[in-house]
Design an enzyme around this catalytic site. Structure first.
Site, PDB file in Angstrom:
ATOM      1  CG  HIS A   8       4.596 -12.086 -31.243  1.00 15.30           C
ATOM      2  ND1 HIS A   8       4.471 -11.330 -30.091  1.00 15.30           N
ATOM      3  CD2 HIS A   8       3.486 -11.838 -31.978  1.00 15.30           C
ATOM      4  CE1 HIS A   8       3.335 -10.667 -30.128  1.00 15.30           C
ATOM      5  NE2 HIS A   8       2.711 -10.950 -31.249  1.00 15.30           N
TER       6      HIS A   8
ATOM      7  CD  GLU B 131       3.895  -9.905 -35.909  1.00 16.96           C
ATOM      8  OE1 GLU B 131       2.900  -9.181 -35.711  1.00 16.96           O
ATOM      9  OE2 GLU B 131       3.941 -11.106 -35.610  1.00 16.96           O
ATOM     10  CG  HIS B 132       4.505  -6.524 -31.712  1.00 17.73           C
ATOM     11  ND1 HIS B 132       3.539  -5.885 -30.969  1.00 17.73           N
ATOM     12  CD2 HIS B 132       3.970  -7.740 -32.026  1.00 17.73           C
ATOM     13  CE1 HIS B 132       2.482  -6.667 -30.818  1.00 17.73           C
ATOM     14  NE2 HIS B 132       2.728  -7.808 -31.459  1.00 17.73           N
TER      15      HIS B 132
ATOM     16  CD  GLU C 101      -0.165  -9.922 -29.146  1.00 13.77           C
ATOM     17  OE1 GLU C 101      -0.506 -10.612 -30.133  1.00 13.77           O
ATOM     18  OE2 GLU C 101       0.853  -9.195 -29.142  1.00 13.77           O
TER      19      GLU C 101
END
Length: 413
Positions: A46, A49-50, A126
């Site tokens: 994840h 991905e950022h 997040e």
């Protein structure tokens, strides 16, 4: 018709030409996610991905964002337990430009330490946001209750502790091991032509092949209970049942079963829990398929003093299904609804791109719309009854977030 092209390096390209539209959707699908991480790596898929949006050798982060805004396009990405996808939807005249930007992000992201530091803080926020959203985080707790320390039980976002250890070298090492040609699929759908296909073939032939991917072991379904005390207005309850792996021969009967259980407004759970008893605003079920397992989830949120009633309503609904109290009309209505939803969803180039990319990555095969409709049509009353008994006549996992963190009395028996 889906066209599949395998490059010499093992990377696969799947294309669906839709000449009557003016858009093109492009997705880079990578067979990596939290499922393939070690405990110390949890969250890195994840986080990568950022970081693909945080600057390349040729463009800054703001230039990447401006590039898509300038052409009226849309770009985004997401990470699941078993795959990561970077995608864009643009006008057909800008498709080559979109591929240039996406491939720049894929090949040339620099993972500058100052950007890594800033983005860590973004993901910290997040994680806090999800922690503050009980109807979201309760599903992470259900994964943990279902699979324990197996990687399918890991949160996709990772944890604050694992995230703190990530740096540019760590990201590059993980990418070198997992972002190899045989684990990558480029999917395109829309008004595409041979020139665009040749551009993708030429560009992505540079992806290096790698060794066989990490071996994963099938999880053991644990049927545990996880309860959390949190100062919330509602009690948030999830039940998990051991489901079916992707591509299983009973996957279509299961889709029909889930639809009549909690997949629509006419479903058993919606009608019983919300319409008849007025216990919940949100109540539903869904099935998640993985490469070697699956999980059927039921969720409901209600006032804490109604938690027993909520569980009793769910249990009665499941008991009725196990007893075979499903009418032919329910099954036929469910099948027609599923066929309608399927056909309507495929009017979007982004939906077609996603379907083709995921199918190629996980199944390596593609069914036509007519074949999928036929699979739904072949589901029988006997199939649904058999699956209901198989799935719901067993112990289940559970997660609960409530002001007391205490299980309902009916679950303490």
């Amino acid at each position: 018709m889906v066209q599949k092209i395998e490059l010499a390096n093992g990377l696969r390209l799947v294309c669906e030409q839709i000449p009557h539209v003016r858009s093109v959707s492009i997705g880079i699908w990578v067979h990596t996610g939290s499922r393939f991480e070690t405990e110390s790596e949890n969250g890195i898929s994840h986080f990568l991905e950022h970081m693909f949006f945080k600057g390349t050798k040729n463009r800054s982060a703001s230039e990447i964002a401006e590039a898509f805004d300038r052409i009226g396009g849309h770009v985004n990405a997401f990470t699941s337990k078993e795959y990561t996808c970077f995608y864009a939807k643009v006008l057909d005249e800008h498709a080559s430009y979109a591929i240039d930007i996406l491939s720049d992000m894929f090949f040339n992201s620099i993972f500058a330490e100052e950007e890594v530091k800033k983005e860590k803080n973004v993901v910290f926020e997040e994680i806090k946001m999800v922690d503050d959203t009980p109807d979201d985080i309760v599903h992470d707790y259900l994964s943990e209750a279902s699979y324990g320390v197996h990687s399918l039980g890991y949160p996709i976002l990772g944890t604050v502790d694992t995230l703190k250890t990530f740096d540019g070298d760590f990201l590059r090492d993980y990418m070198k091991r997992h972002y190899t040609a045989e684990h990558v699929v480029v999917s395109m759908a829309g008004n595409i032509d041979d020139q665009l296909i040749d551009t993708v073939k030429s560009t992505f032939s540079a992806v290096k092949p790698g060794k066989q991917g990490p071996k994963v072991e099938a999880p053991t379904f644990l049927a545990k209970r996880i309860t959390k005390q949190k100062d919330t207005e509602q009690a948030h309850l999830c039940l998990g049942f051991n489901g079916l792996q992707i591509g299983h021969e009973d996957i279509y009967p299961l889709v029909v079963l889930n639809n009549l259980l909690g997949g629509s407004m006419s479903s058993r759970l919606f009608q019983e829990i919300r319409e008849k008893r007025g216990l919940a605003y949100s109540v539903f079920s869904f099935h998640s398929s993985y490469q070697d397992s699956g999980l059927l989830t039921i969720y409901g949120g209600t006032a804490p003093n109604q938690l027993n009633d909520l569980y009793d309503g769910i249990k009665q609904t499941l008991d009725s299904l196990v007893a075979g109290n499903v009418s032919e009309k329910e099954i036929e209505n469910g099948k027609e609804q599923l066929k309608g939803n399927l056909m309507l969803s495929l009017e979007s180039t982004n939906s077609r791109m996603s379907r083709n990319g995921k199918n190629e990555l996980l199944l390596k095969r593609h069914r036509s719309l007519d074949e999928m409709v036929e699979e739904i049509n072949e589901v029988t009353h006997k199939d649904v009854n058999r699956l209901a008994e198989q799935l719901f006549n067993r112990d289940f996992s559970l997660s609960l977030i409530s002001p007391t963190g205490e299980l309902p009395d009916s679950l303490m028996k």
